[in-house]
Each structure stands twice: as C-alpha cells, then as structure tokens.
Design a protein around this motif. Sequence first.
Motif, mmCIF file in Angstrom:
data_model
loop_
_atom_site.group_PDB
_atom_site.id
_atom_site.type_symbol
_atom_site.label_atom_id
_atom_site.label_comp_id
_atom_site.label_asym_id
_atom_site.label_seq_id
_atom_site.Cartn_x
_atom_site.Cartn_y
_atom_site.Cartn_z
ATOM 1 N N UNK A 44 0.826 -1.210 0.000
ATOM 2 C CA UNK A 44 0.000 0.000 0.000
ATOM 3 C C UNK A 44 0.863 1.264 0.000
ATOM 4 N N UNK A 45 1.964 1.241 0.751
ATOM 5 C CA UNK A 45 2.861 2.400 0.764
ATOM 6 C C UNK A 45 3.744 2.433 -0.478
ATOM 7 N N UNK A 46 4.224 1.269 -0.893
ATOM 8 C CA UNK A 46 5.162 1.212 -2.021
ATOM 9 C C UNK A 46 4.508 1.676 -3.324
ATOM 10 N N UNK A 47 3.253 1.319 -3.523
ATOM 11 C CA UNK A 47 2.594 1.717 -4.781
ATOM 12 C C UNK A 47 2.413 3.229 -4.863
ATOM 13 N N UNK A 48 2.413 3.899 -3.697
ATOM 14 C CA UNK A 48 2.334 5.361 -3.666
ATOM 15 C C UNK A 48 3.710 6.016 -3.601
ATOM 16 N N UNK A 49 4.755 5.185 -3.718
ATOM 17 C CA UNK A 49 6.149 5.657 -3.666
ATOM 18 C C UNK A 49 6.440 6.409 -2.353
ATOM 19 N N UNK A 50 5.885 5.899 -1.284
ATOM 20 C CA UNK A 50 6.120 6.468 0.044
ATOM 21 C C UNK A 50 7.146 5.595 0.761
ATOM 22 N N UNK A 51 8.321 6.128 1.111
ATOM 23 C CA UNK A 51 9.335 5.320 1.788
ATOM 24 C C UNK A 51 8.895 4.941 3.204
ATOM 25 N N UNK A 52 9.197 3.719 3.587
ATOM 26 C CA UNK A 52 8.892 3.241 4.935
ATOM 27 C C UNK A 52 10.121 2.546 5.497
#
Length: 480
Positions: free
Chosen positions: A231-239
């Motif tokens: 869910x985060x990766x598809x929005x290119x949000x680093x975690x």
Amino acid sequence: MRSKYNLWFAIGMLCFYTFISSETAFAAQDDKDIALIFVTSTQQPNRDVIALQEMLQVYTSVDVLAIEEIEEQMLQRYKRIVIFNAYPTVIPEKALAAVNHFQGSAILIGENALQFSPFAKWQQGQIIELRTIGEESLDNPVRWKSVLPSADFEVLKRASSMNESYPFVVKKNNWSYIGDFVNRGTLQYQWPTLMGDLLQLPKPQSHPAFIVVSDINMKTDVGKLEKVVKAFTKNRVPIALEVTPILMDEYEKNIYYLHDNKKLLSYLQKLQNEGYPFILSSTTSPENNLDYLALRNIYPSISRDENSLFKGSIPEDSPSLYITKMDNRTIYPMTVGIIPDTDSNPLYTVKRKIDFLLQVPSSIIGIQYPAYVNSSYAQELVDVLKRHPQIELMNFRQTNQQVKSENVSIVQHKDGEQTIDLSFSKKERLKISFDERPFELILWILVFVVSLFVTLFFISTLRLRITLRKRLFEERKTNG
C-alpha cells in the motif's frame, strides 16, 4: 640601509597580518547569531534551556551561556539574545551592563525582569495561579509571579487566573518579555513560531517526516504485512521496517524466534535485498538481537531504543519535536505516535497531531504504523501527507548510519549502499543453521555418515580383493 629596509618591511608585514587577523576575528564574530543565556540555581542548563536551544537551532546558530559567563563586551558579536530566568537571583553587574547595552533583538523569559534597564519602570505584581495562557487552557495551574509592564509596551498575549487576566507576552522596540516558559500541552507547538517572530527570524518551510511499519515479530501475519508494505510502495512512500527478532512475551512467559515463522523471515530477507531500511527493536539484549538478524542476512541500521551499538535511534518517549544530535548520535523522535487498531476513525488523532506539528518550523513528523493495522488506512495516511507540500518524506536507507558490535559492523551511506563486515565463528554459523533447518541438517549428516560408511566399505572391499589376488598370485608362483 638594507637593514633599515628589512626592518620596515617586517613592520609592514606585521601590521598587514594584524589587520587581516583582526578582520578574520570580526568576521567570525559576525557569524554569531543567538546567545541563549540561562539563569539557573545549578549554573547548568536544565530541561527548559535544552528545549529552547532545540527550537532556536532550527532557525540559526545558537550559543548557550550561563549568566555568570557574560562580560561587558561579549554580547557585541551576537545579533540576538534570549535570557531565560529559571529562579529569582541578583544578576551579576557585568552581565547586566552587557545586556543593557545590547542593541539587537532580545527576549527575556521569567524572573528578574525588573533588574534589566528595559523593564526598570515595571512593577512587581502578586503571585497568582494561571489557568490559561493566550487561548490555551492549562491542565494544571501554574504559579507565576506577575508583573505590571509600563504603558509603552505592547501586549501581545495575556494569561488568566480564575478571576483576572495579566500581560504575559509584551514587546517594545527590540525587547520582548515572556512571563514564563510553560512548555507542555499544546503550548509546546506555539512557542517556536512566537520566538521566531519576536526575534525576526526567517521561518523554515519544510518538515521532514518518516513512517515506521512496526510490531514485526514471529507472530506477525505475513499476508497482512505484505498488504501494508504494498500500500505504501505503490504510492512511492518510503517506509522503514521495525523488527523484533527475539520476542520475550512476558504475559505468556515464552520466547518467540523470528525463524520459527519461515515465510515471514523469507519475506523480510527479500525486502532487505530490495533496499528497505530496517530498525531493530529489542525485548532482550540488543547485541544478541543484532547478531541474530545479521546472521540471517537482515541488516538494521537504526535502533528503536538508544544504545551504544547504533548511531541512530527512534525513541518513542522523546519530548523533542526535532531531529537532534547528541554525543555523535542522531535521534529521530516519534512525534505523532502510533496509529490505533480501531475501525472508528483511527487517523483522527494522527491528523490532529500533524496539524500541531506543522505550526512548529522544521519539526519532524514521525508516524508508527503497526503491521497488524488494516492496510486500507495506509492510503488515507498517504493522502493526508500529500495534502501538505511542506512535508518531505525521509528514506532512512538514504541516510548515513553506523552500527558496531563485537561480531557485526554495518556502515550505511547516503546512496543506500551498506558495507557489511561479520566476524562470526563457524560454530556460531553452524548453530544458526541447526536452529533454522534442524531436519535438513540432520538429513545431511545422515547422508554424510552413510556416504562415509559406503566409501569405507568400498575401500575395505577393494583392499580385500587386492590382498586375495596378491595371495593367489604368490601361491601359483610357488606351485609352479
């Protein structure tokens, strides 16, 4: 004649060097911006002084000085001063003279105001119990020795007791006064902007932010974790992924090892290879947990708790609102906190906290997203963050980090590369293999033993046949 020429040349060079040196010294002095002067009973900075230093350092350079250190010419190199008075005392004469002659922007906080010439016409009021400061109500009353400013000061903020209000933040020309530094509740989000405005400092616009997917341990449902990560990766949000490899469950009185959940371990190893940053969380010895992960090809670069192994940490209970450096260590506070596992508007508290933090120049926005929370809230969180262009999401894999233990050395560079050096013995590596793949290891041992017996049997049979042939040959030769 020549000697006189040399003498004058030497004198000229000396004057030139003195001039250059003085110019350099004045240039260095001009670089000074804020002097944070504290008045405490111990002559040491207390918690409030450190908080003031952190919020002022966001704007510019800050020198922290005890009032006892101040001499008459010392403050001429600074553009601004902040004087924090934590207790009533007689201010040293040299310090009074230096402050009274200061021409730049200045703030005085707390006690002893009437001793300084800008406030000499004021009157001391009675001790009262404050219930509100500005529009903010206090959870607990604050005892305050009130003051009555002269009429030529502009009142910017008032504070109130049960029955009456009092001037609390006032200003005249370059001098400002704040009655007390009450740094708790929602007030902690208001002081930084107020200080910046009073000192006429340019306001930074960006806010670093990070998201930690937490509570990853042997009990984690790998399917839920995959959904959250995607869910985060598809929005290119680093975690960043916070892992507890050895979980001590005090309620169940049991210890759970990450390798007992083989699918999860395999998935985390895959994420390590793909460049995701890992954070170590320990319920037992941090060094044992670090060794455990490193032997399984997972290399955490930051610790959840402060310890001597890691240069970077993400403490949960830090009062700071900023990235801070202390003793060559970097601290990233978890300022927003955890997203609750509830179906009833779980992001309400998160949104409110983010709104508060956006009032604080350059504050860090640290968010904890547990792996067990529904992945559908990840998209909502991403939308909240993207509505604020001043929020800049951090990728911990692109920060300089260093980890060092007896057996593990991890050096992480800003380009994301990690330099790994492991010094485990063969015995330790064999133990790891046995812990993770006992049946496979036993099978290989059986194969080795059987192969050894077969080889020995073959060699023994071959030797016996050779011996028999030799004996037959000798018998034939004798009979012949």
